[in-house]
Design a protein around this motif. Sequence first.
Motif: not given
Length: 58
Positions: A38-58
């Motif tokens: 559960a902790i690993s899944f939560a961390f990976i979900s946040v990391a993926v959403s941050i990288f996905a957001t930055f990919d759209e901005v640039c």
Amino acid sequence: MAAVVESSSDAQSDAGFVEAGGYRQELKRTLGSFQVFAISFAFISVAVSIFATFDEVC
């Protein structure tokens, strides 16, 4: 704000009171496989959403 300091005798009397009630003081500090997942899944979900957001901005 005043700091609360518990004396050693108060802690011992509390432990005695708990034992008199039939309980044993314990603190488990282990993680099961589900908690680790559960902790690993939560961390990976946040990391993926941050990288996905930055990919759209640039």
